[in-house]
Motif scaffolding. Sequence first.
Motif, PDB file in Angstrom:
ATOM      1  N   MET A  78      29.541  18.808  55.152  1.00  0.00           N
ATOM      2  CA  MET A  78      29.558  17.666  55.996  1.00  0.00           C
ATOM      3  C   MET A  78      29.583  18.163  57.325  1.00  0.00           C
ATOM      4  SD  MET A  78      33.805  16.997  56.261  1.00  0.00           S
ATOM      5  CE  MET A  78      33.720  15.862  57.786  1.00  0.00           C
ATOM      6  N   ILE A  79      28.942  17.152  58.505  1.00  0.00           N
ATOM      7  CA  ILE A  79      28.625  17.428  59.845  1.00  0.00           C
ATOM      8  C   ILE A  79      30.168  17.633  60.415  1.00  0.00           C
ATOM      9  CG2 ILE A  79      27.958  16.414  61.849  1.00  0.00           C
ATOM     10  CD1 ILE A  79      26.078  14.623  60.472  1.00  0.00           C
ATOM     11  N   GLY A  80      30.459  18.649  61.204  1.00  0.00           N
ATOM     12  CA  GLY A  80      31.396  18.942  61.779  1.00  0.00           C
ATOM     13  C   GLY A  80      32.763  19.572  61.006  1.00  0.00           C
ATOM     14  N   TYR A  81      32.120  20.098  59.988  1.00  0.00           N
ATOM     15  CA  TYR A  81      33.121  20.653  58.846  1.00  0.00           C
ATOM     16  C   TYR A  81      34.205  21.694  59.504  1.00  0.00           C
ATOM     17  CZ  TYR A  81      34.891  23.414  54.979  1.00  0.00           C
ATOM     18  OH  TYR A  81      35.846  24.121  54.096  1.00  0.00           O
ATOM     19  N   GLU A  82      33.919  22.439  59.929  1.00  0.00           N
ATOM     20  CA  GLU A  82      34.899  23.526  60.765  1.00  0.00           C
ATOM     21  C   GLU A  82      35.815  23.037  61.704  1.00  0.00           C
ATOM     22  OE1 GLU A  82      32.858  27.052  61.923  1.00  0.00           O
ATOM     23  OE2 GLU A  82      32.120  27.589  59.742  1.00  0.00           O
ATOM     24  N   PRO A  83      35.328  22.522  62.795  1.00  0.00           N
ATOM     25  CA  PRO A  83      36.383  21.882  63.640  1.00  0.00           C
ATOM     26  C   PRO A  83      37.294  20.832  63.138  1.00  0.00           C
ATOM     27  CG  PRO A  83      34.181  21.046  64.289  1.00  0.00           C
ATOM     28  CD  PRO A  83      34.019  22.004  63.088  1.00  0.00           C
ATOM     29  N   PHE A  84      36.772  19.713  62.191  1.00  0.00           N
ATOM     30  CA  PHE A  84      37.612  18.862  61.515  1.00  0.00           C
ATOM     31  C   PHE A  84      38.612  19.393  60.470  1.00  0.00           C
ATOM     32  CE2 PHE A  84      38.148  15.153  58.475  1.00  0.00           C
ATOM     33  CZ  PHE A  84      38.982  14.581  59.399  1.00  0.00           C
ATOM     34  N   LEU A  85      38.194  20.542  59.922  1.00  0.00           N
ATOM     35  CA  LEU A  85      39.072  21.328  58.807  1.00  0.00           C
ATOM     36  C   LEU A  85      40.167  22.129  59.810  1.00  0.00           C
ATOM     37  CD1 LEU A  85      40.004  22.014  56.148  1.00  0.00           C
ATOM     38  CD2 LEU A  85      38.397  24.086  56.329  1.00  0.00           C
ATOM     39  N   GLU A  86      39.712  22.562  60.929  1.00  0.00           N
ATOM     40  CA  GLU A  86      40.743  23.230  61.881  1.00  0.00           C
ATOM     41  C   GLU A  86      41.907  22.322  62.126  1.00  0.00           C
ATOM     42  OE1 GLU A  86      42.484  26.342  63.308  1.00  0.00           O
ATOM     43  OE2 GLU A  86      41.007  26.453  61.957  1.00  0.00           O
ATOM     44  N   TYR A  87      41.289  20.921  62.759  1.00  0.00           N
ATOM     45  CA  TYR A  87      42.286  19.868  63.135  1.00  0.00           C
ATOM     46  C   TYR A  87      43.239  19.774  62.245  1.00  0.00           C
ATOM     47  CZ  TYR A  87      43.393  14.832  63.787  1.00  0.00           C
ATOM     48  OH  TYR A  87      44.011  13.711  64.073  1.00  0.00           O
ATOM     49  N   LEU A  88      42.869  19.390  60.727  1.00  0.00           N
ATOM     50  CA  LEU A  88      43.460  19.078  59.678  1.00  0.00           C
ATOM     51  C   LEU A  88      44.726  20.205  59.568  1.00  0.00           C
ATOM     52  CD1 LEU A  88      41.138  17.499  57.011  1.00  0.00           C
ATOM     53  CD2 LEU A  88      42.423  16.147  58.628  1.00  0.00           C
ATOM     54  N   LYS A  89      44.495  21.317  59.616  1.00  0.00           N
ATOM     55  CA  LYS A  89      45.365  22.285  59.329  1.00  0.00           C
ATOM     56  C   LYS A  89      46.496  22.115  60.601  1.00  0.00           C
ATOM     57  CE  LYS A  89      42.172  25.550  57.171  1.00  0.00           C
ATOM     58  NZ  LYS A  89      41.527  27.037  57.112  1.00  0.00           N
ATOM     59  N   ASN A  90      46.015  21.991  61.624  1.00  0.00           N
ATOM     60  CA  ASN A  90      47.067  21.876  62.892  1.00  0.00           C
ATOM     61  C   ASN A  90      47.455  20.955  63.078  1.00  0.00           C
ATOM     62  OD1 ASN A  90      46.225  24.751  63.371  1.00  0.00           O
ATOM     63  ND2 ASN A  90      44.471  23.885  64.714  1.00  0.00           N
TER      64      ASN A  90
END
Length: 302
Positions: free
Chosen positions: A289-301
Amino acid sequence: LISLIFFPLILFIQKKEIIYFVSYTLLILGLIKIIDLILNLVYQKKILFFDEKKLFKNLDTKLLYLVLLGYFLLSFSALSHGDALGYHFEIAKNILKKGYFAVEPLFLQSYLFGSGEMLIALGLVFGAESFINLIQFSGLLSLFGILKKFTRNNFDIRSLLLFCCPVLIFLTSAHKPQLFYICSLSIVFTFFFLIELEQLKKKEFLIISVVSYMFLLNAVNAKFIFILSSVLIGIKIFYEFYKKKFLFINIIYLIIFLFIFYSPIIFWKIDNLDFKLVEIFLSPLPSAMIGYEPFLEYLKNY
């Protein structure tokens, strides 16, 4: 049971008429139940599931029922939770409008959909935003039933403190599918950690196991975060089957439930969202998916 069965159907059939059919069916069944309660009140003068003479026999019991009444009233609170407004209700509205789970590349939260959003959509058919909150409250009633069973109606200060936990206020008022599934997992936990299973007959044990698998899969289908607790409880179920020498039966049950209720979701995610098979069990998001890494990091935080 409704979300467990109809969630895979919505993914593949993609007809909003299914949501309307289920909603109107629930409405009719609810009206029949109300009529039945009224008739019992008129002809039998008793509609309560508890013994009225023992209901308020001490102060702790009075306060506990008062707290439950407060949670019931709280479940009718206005929709104001940011998470619910952010994507839970938006996904549910898309289901009613389009008839399927519409995952949009620019709406990253749409990838987090689950069977809980379908329950919200059932209420939105009639404009009932608080329908999901009433489902949450039903989860609390289930916990209350377990507590009632173990204490034999002898509620004390510990029971009161359990239901006065501040986090329950937040979860009951939040218009999102979470508390109901937490309560479902708590019921399964009670079955296999607090009940003496050795005293159960084979038929009773198998029925409890089937219901438990349904609760575990339903929780995982609703929110990805429940996969860890479901797996841990599932290991305990395997162990109990092993002790009773029913391990082969357990494997058959598990294969059947996974094939009917979970494999359709796996295939749909692989085919429509470019999930890899391993990713489905490790992350709520596909790496493609587009923006996978920043969005996953957002969900973790979050």
